[in-house]
Design a protein around this motif. Structure first.
Motif, PDB file in Angstrom:
ATOM      1  N   ARG A 111       0.866  -1.186   0.000  1.00  0.00           N
ATOM      2  CA  ARG A 111       0.000   0.000   0.000  1.00  0.00           C
ATOM      3  C   ARG A 111       0.889   1.217   0.000  1.00  0.00           C
ATOM      4  O   ARG A 111       1.813   1.314   0.805  1.00  0.00           O
ATOM      5  N   GLU A 113       1.179   4.081   1.358  1.00  0.00           N
ATOM      6  CA  GLU A 113       0.818   5.006   2.435  1.00  0.00           C
ATOM      7  C   GLU A 113       2.055   5.818   2.793  1.00  0.00           C
ATOM      8  O   GLU A 113       3.152   5.504   2.353  1.00  0.00           O
ATOM      9  N   GLY A 118       5.950   1.430  12.000  1.00  0.00           N
ATOM     10  CA  GLY A 118       4.762   0.564  12.011  1.00  0.00           C
ATOM     11  C   GLY A 118       3.916   0.668  10.758  1.00  0.00           C
ATOM     12  O   GLY A 118       2.897   0.008  10.641  1.00  0.00           O
ATOM     13  N   ARG A 119       4.327   1.554   9.829  1.00  0.00           N
ATOM     14  CA  ARG A 119       3.567   1.646   8.579  1.00  0.00           C
ATOM     15  C   ARG A 119       4.529   1.622   7.388  1.00  0.00           C
ATOM     16  O   ARG A 119       5.406   2.484   7.284  1.00  0.00           O
ATOM     17  N   TYR A 120       4.380   0.621   6.570  1.00  0.00           N
ATOM     18  CA  TYR A 120       5.317   0.413   5.462  1.00  0.00           C
ATOM     19  C   TYR A 120       4.542   0.315   4.164  1.00  0.00           C
ATOM     20  O   TYR A 120       3.325   0.136   4.162  1.00  0.00           O
ATOM     21  N   PHE A 123       4.347  -4.512   3.491  1.00  0.00           N
ATOM     22  CA  PHE A 123       4.241  -5.044   4.848  1.00  0.00           C
ATOM     23  C   PHE A 123       3.674  -6.453   4.723  1.00  0.00           C
ATOM     24  O   PHE A 123       3.286  -6.884   3.640  1.00  0.00           O
ATOM     25  N   GLN A 125       1.169  -9.687   6.151  1.00  0.00           N
ATOM     26  CA  GLN A 125      -0.021 -10.036   6.938  1.00  0.00           C
ATOM     27  C   GLN A 125      -0.141 -11.538   7.111  1.00  0.00           C
ATOM     28  O   GLN A 125       0.267 -12.319   6.245  1.00  0.00           O
ATOM     29  N   ARG A 256     -13.846  -0.094  10.220  1.00  0.00           N
ATOM     30  CA  ARG A 256     -12.882  -0.733   9.329  1.00  0.00           C
ATOM     31  C   ARG A 256     -12.859  -0.018   7.970  1.00  0.00           C
ATOM     32  O   ARG A 256     -13.848   0.514   7.519  1.00  0.00           O
ATOM     33  N   LEU A 258     -12.570  -1.052   4.889  1.00  0.00           N
ATOM     34  CA  LEU A 258     -12.902  -1.753   3.650  1.00  0.00           C
ATOM     35  C   LEU A 258     -14.421  -1.895   3.559  1.00  0.00           C
ATOM     36  O   LEU A 258     -15.083  -2.089   4.568  1.00  0.00           O
ATOM     37  N   ALA A 278      -3.247  -0.522  15.731  1.00  0.00           N
ATOM     38  CA  ALA A 278      -4.007  -1.709  15.319  1.00  0.00           C
ATOM     39  C   ALA A 278      -3.045  -2.815  14.889  1.00  0.00           C
ATOM     40  O   ALA A 278      -2.218  -2.607  14.009  1.00  0.00           O
ATOM     41  N   ILE A 279      -3.133  -3.959  15.563  1.00  0.00           N
ATOM     42  CA  ILE A 279      -2.254  -5.059  15.135  1.00  0.00           C
ATOM     43  C   ILE A 279      -3.000  -6.105  14.325  1.00  0.00           C
ATOM     44  O   ILE A 279      -2.375  -6.932  13.674  1.00  0.00           O
ATOM     45  N   ALA A 280      -4.304  -6.077  14.388  1.00  0.00           N
ATOM     46  CA  ALA A 280      -5.060  -7.028  13.568  1.00  0.00           C
ATOM     47  C   ALA A 280      -6.463  -6.494  13.386  1.00  0.00           C
ATOM     48  O   ALA A 280      -6.960  -5.736  14.223  1.00  0.00           O
ATOM     49  N   GLY A 281      -7.084  -6.901  12.301  1.00  0.00           N
ATOM     50  CA  GLY A 281      -8.455  -6.462  12.076  1.00  0.00           C
ATOM     51  C   GLY A 281      -9.171  -7.480  11.224  1.00  0.00           C
ATOM     52  O   GLY A 281      -8.546  -8.256  10.492  1.00  0.00           O
ATOM     53  N   ALA A 303      -6.944 -10.206   9.390  1.00  0.00           N
ATOM     54  CA  ALA A 303      -5.561 -10.036   8.948  1.00  0.00           C
ATOM     55  C   ALA A 303      -4.764  -9.454  10.108  1.00  0.00           C
ATOM     56  O   ALA A 303      -5.180  -8.473  10.734  1.00  0.00           O
ATOM     57  N   GLY A 305      -1.275  -7.665  11.282  1.00  0.00           N
ATOM     58  CA  GLY A 305      -0.110  -6.937  10.766  1.00  0.00           C
ATOM     59  C   GLY A 305       1.148  -7.590  11.329  1.00  0.00           C
ATOM     60  O   GLY A 305       1.467  -7.416  12.504  1.00  0.00           O
ATOM     61  N   ARG A 308       3.981  -5.293  12.693  1.00  0.00           N
ATOM     62  CA  ARG A 308       3.662  -4.703  14.010  1.00  0.00           C
ATOM     63  C   ARG A 308       3.723  -5.755  15.095  1.00  0.00           C
ATOM     64  O   ARG A 308       4.219  -5.500  16.193  1.00  0.00           O
TER      65      ARG A 308
HETATM   66  P1  AMP Z   1      -6.355  -4.021   7.159  1.00  0.00           P
HETATM   67  O1  AMP Z   1      -6.086  -4.969   6.028  1.00  0.00           O
HETATM   68  O2  AMP Z   1      -6.267  -2.581   6.747  1.00  0.00           O
HETATM   69  O3  AMP Z   1      -7.562  -4.384   7.929  1.00  0.00           O
HETATM   70  O4  AMP Z   1      -5.128  -4.186   8.160  1.00  0.00           O
HETATM   71  C1  AMP Z   1      -4.946  -5.302   8.987  1.00  0.00           C
HETATM   72  C2  AMP Z   1      -3.674  -5.090   9.785  1.00  0.00           C
HETATM   73  O5  AMP Z   1      -2.565  -4.993   8.902  1.00  0.00           O
HETATM   74  C3  AMP Z   1      -3.644  -3.774  10.555  1.00  0.00           C
HETATM   75  O6  AMP Z   1      -4.249  -3.945  11.808  1.00  0.00           O
HETATM   76  C4  AMP Z   1      -2.162  -3.498  10.667  1.00  0.00           C
HETATM   77  O7  AMP Z   1      -1.620  -4.169  11.775  1.00  0.00           O
HETATM   78  C5  AMP Z   1      -1.604  -4.097   9.408  1.00  0.00           C
HETATM   79  N1  AMP Z   1      -1.304  -3.033   8.408  1.00  0.00           N
HETATM   80  C6  AMP Z   1      -2.163  -2.416   7.574  1.00  0.00           C
HETATM   81  N2  AMP Z   1      -1.512  -1.524   6.809  1.00  0.00           N
HETATM   82  C7  AMP Z   1      -0.212  -1.565   7.164  1.00  0.00           C
HETATM   83  C8  AMP Z   1       0.977  -0.888   6.742  1.00  0.00           C
HETATM   84  N3  AMP Z   1       0.968   0.016   5.763  1.00  0.00           N
HETATM   85  N4  AMP Z   1       2.160  -1.212   7.347  1.00  0.00           N
HETATM   86  C9  AMP Z   1       2.205  -2.141   8.332  1.00  0.00           C
HETATM   87  N5  AMP Z   1       1.122  -2.822   8.757  1.00  0.00           N
HETATM   88  C10 AMP Z   1      -0.078  -2.539   8.190  1.00  0.00           C
END
Ligand code: AMP
Length: 418
Positions: A111, A113, A118-120, A123, A125, A256, A258, A278-281, A303, A305, A308
């Protein structure tokens, strides 16, 4: 020198052992719960993501790595795994053997971003999905499994946040009520939220901008709008979590990012990571399989992260890197040739073994053995070969024992495994 792309990273030896430990713990646990691995490609046709994740989401609007391939067809580096797993479930007709499929997959996501701790941009999953069950037991099982993984990894500062997003029947009423409020507070909203409030008003609920948060402090709760079926489903999920002693926080703001979620949505949050909490969602996505052209199949997934999670587990300071069991210190050409055979044979027998290919002296070899954190050093030189006995030294206790030259592999193996 050519550098990494911004937001991408290397996971180096020394650090990768922690990743392997987490991965093995997750795989063992998930397989005990009846999940099987699926591996899907990291690139898919762009429309798979735009149709499933939703055109008005941050991921699809701003973050996907999308480009035309050489024939002009648009392809995207996957920003998440669920869409690909759903595509595979439909395309490979996984439902024909059993509509209930419990699958997990682990791998990189992409992604674009703004990178920060913690944001790459690449990354990882750890992803799990259950297809074919609308029972609240599936929701509870998945959340319980997720929480169990954190417990196994000694991650204690993790809280389950849970909400229900309703279904196509009840959500529009909530959306309407929310839109009404958003119109009133529009001047206080950030630019993104003004746009979201007409196209995807639910997304305003999880905006992190303080003025937006204040403006919608009185926003209605989706829970109050649930239809009787969704209400009953949610009640049963939370009751099951109570029974299993899984603590959770009811979080009416949790929506969320999505579009495909229905009913149960959840997130694991931690105080250990600063801004990226957020470590998982995950959540239910009962309409997605059908939307993407498959049979009407309810589903739920999460998923984690991985990056993280690894950062949190690393905080324990535990050293996951391992040196070889045996370092063979061979002095002289003849010894080196024999050592090479023992090195190969011991490695084949499941004893991790290392040796040095240079012609360093004993002092240099011992230095390298301790740098590699070897548990034992097997010393062999001309004299040892002549006398028919090598020396096996325990690096921690400094204890030394003789090993007969004609049964090195058996003796070393039995000493180490005892
Ligand atoms: P999501 O798919 O957006 O629901 O994300 C699920 C988990 O993936 C999140 O809770 C984060 O822990 C991790 N995550 C999402 N985006 C990133 C990112 N850009 N870098 C690192 N971890 C991420």
């Amino acid at each position: 020198m050519i550098h990494l792309i911004r937001g991408f990273k290397d996971i180096l030896p020394g650090e990768v052992e922690l990743w392997q430990y987490i991965e093995r713990t997750a795989i063992d646990l998930f397989e005990n719960f009846g999940f099987r691995e699926i591996r899907v490609p990291i690139m898919e046709r762009t429309e798979l993501f735009s149709r499933s994740i939703g055109e008005d989401t941050d991921i699809v609007e701003k973050e996907m790595y999308t480009f035309p391939d050489r024939k002009g067809e648009f392809i995207t580096l996957r920003p998440e795994a669920t869409a690909s797993v759903v595509r595979s479930y439909i395309q490979q007709k996984l439902y024909t053997t059993d509509p209930v499929q419990k699958l997990y997959t682990i791998g990189p996501m992409f992604r674009r971003e703004r990178p920060q701790k913690g944001r790459y941009r690449q990354f990882y999953q750890i992803d799990a999905e259950i297809f074919g069950s609308q029972s609240p037991l599936a929701d509870a099982q998945l959340i319980f499994m997720l929480v169990s993984l954190f417990i196994k990894l000694s991650v204690t500062d993790a809280t389950v946040h849970i909400n229900s997003l309703g279904c196509p029947e009840c959500r529009p009423k909530f959306r309407e009520a929310l839109s009404g409020l958003l119109k009133q507070v529009e001047p206080q909203l950030c630019e993104d939220c003004v746009r979201r409030s007409t196209r995807n008003p639910l997304r305003v609920l999880d905006c992190k901008v303080p003025t937006c948060r204040d403006a919608i402090a009185e926003a209605p709760s989706v829970i109050d709008f649930l239809c009787p079926e969704c209400r009953e489903h949610f009640k049963t999920v939370t009751r099951l979590l109570d029974t299993m002693n899984v603590p959770y926080v009811l979080d009416k703001r949790l929506v969320r990012g999505l579009d495909y979620y229905t009913r149960t949505a959840f997130e694991i949050q931690t105080g250990a990571l600063g801004a990226q909490n957020a470590i998982a969602g995950g959540g239910r996505y009962d309409s997605l399989v059908k939307t993407l052209g498959g049979p009407d199949t309810p589903a739920i997934g999460f998923a984690i992260g991985f990056d993280r999670l690894a950062e949190i587990v690393a905080l324990s300071g535990r050293d996951f890197s391992k040196g070889p069991e045996v370092f063979i210190a061979a002095l002289g050409k003849d010894s080196q040739a024999r050592a090479f055979e023992w090195h190969c044979a011991l490695s084949m027998e499941g004893i991790s073994t290392e040796m040095d290919f240079s012609d360093r002296g004993l002092k240099g070899l011992m230095k390298r053995a301790s740098r590699l954190k070897s548990r034992y050093v097997l010393i062999t030189g001309e004299q040892e070969l002549e006398q028919g006995a090598l020396v096996l030294r325990n690096m921690a206790t400094k204890e030394q024992v003789a090993v007969p030259v004609d049964c090195v592999v058996e003796t070393v193996k039995s000493m180490i495994l005892q």
